[in-house]
Design an enzyme around this catalytic site. Structure first.
Site: not given
Length: 307
Positions: A13, A141
């Protein structure tokens, strides 16, 4: 691989926006993050075994990745087994393509992929909300590595809400040959804020993502997004690794709309106007002997794939 095995692919990401709140009572910070999953994937294959073990290969430097019980993939598998009462084990093969300690959530992708793969392999069929709850226990995350796409993260970054986004964004990622410790970067941010307390506004204890970012994502407009990108961790990362300043300048001199340190770094993400511009930027930065790869976003989260 044994005859029975499951292959899961999970993305890295980029934080296109990251605002860090003031330190709260427990010593942590709340954050406001705009996540985008990008087409740089971790490949995780899990097969049946009597105990838990992990094997790591990859196209990036894996020298800092543990291959014992400290590996987050084993932690994830054990957590799922404890939650569901599964009494066997798993052999986990991780092929890493996301930089290690690079600010792109590679370890989180491994954890999400392992949870999904083990659930499928063992037939435990854990409901999605319970799977996401396990993901939160593994790291801030990890839930986003499950969902992918584009999302807003608040709290520790693990309280997710989908962000309206259209189109595809073209990225060029400059990969460093070193890592940065996320806790160390946060500590440096606290020091930076104390050092410049007379010159900067106090941090908001409950930060939010700027509306300019949300509008840019909704419009699918790279020029709008380039103007709105921000990362509170960039200044401390540059202070710890001044060489990253030159990388940012080089990318912007060679046509990037904007560059940003991804998360706590040291990966630098450059946003290009389109795929052709990204290719030109990749060629220019490669000629300057930077290790760069192209990626697009948003992409889906962790998903079972066929071999």
């Amino acid at each position: 691989m044994a005859a029975r095995g499951v292959h899961v692919r999970a993305p890295g990401k980029i934080n296109v926006f990251l605002k860090v709140g003031s330190v709260i009572d427990d010593g942590y910070h709340d954050v406001a993050i705009a996540y985008q999953a990008v087409s740089l994937y971790e490949e995780v294959r899990v097969s049946e075994a009597d105990d838990f073990s992990v094997e790591v290969t990859g196209t990036v430097d894996i020298s800092r990745v543990p291959v014992d019980g400290a590996n987050i993939a084993i932690t994830a598998a054990r957590l799922l087994a404890a939650k569901t009462g599964y009494t066997g084990g798993a052999h986990i093969q991780v092929e890493k393509r996301v930089p290690v300690t690079g600010g792109m959530g590679g370890g989180s992708a491994d954890a999400a992929a392992t949870l999904l793969a083990c659930d499928a392999l063992w037939g435990t069929e854990l409901p999605r909300d319970e799977m996401l709850e396990l993901a939160r226990k593994l790291g801030a995350d990890v839930p986003f590595a499950f969902t992918g796409g584009t999302a807003i993260g608040t709290g520790r970054g693990d309280e997710l809400s989908p962000a309206l986004a259209q189109g595809s964004f073209s990225w060029v990622l400059a990969l460093a040959d070193f890592g940065l410790s996320t806790p160390e970067v946060y500590r440096e941010l606290d020091v930076h804020r104390e050092r410049h307390a007379q010159d900067i506004y106090p941090a908001d204890p409950r930060p939010v993502v700027d509306t300019d970012v949300l509008q840019a994502l909704r419009a699918g407009d790279p020029h709008m997004l380039a103007a709105a990108m921000h990362n509170d961790l960039q200044a401390p990362a540059l202070h710890l690794e001044p060489s990253l300043t030159g990388v940012l300048e080089l990318g912007e001199q060679n046509g990037a709309l904007a560059g940003i340190v991804s998360g706590s770094g040291p990966t630098v993400a450059f946003l290009a106007s389109d795929a052709d511009s990204a290719l030109e930027l990749q060629v220019a930065l490669s000629a300057s002997r930077l290790n760069v790869v192209r990626a697009t976003g948003p992409v889906h989260g962790a998903r079972i794939v066929g071999d």
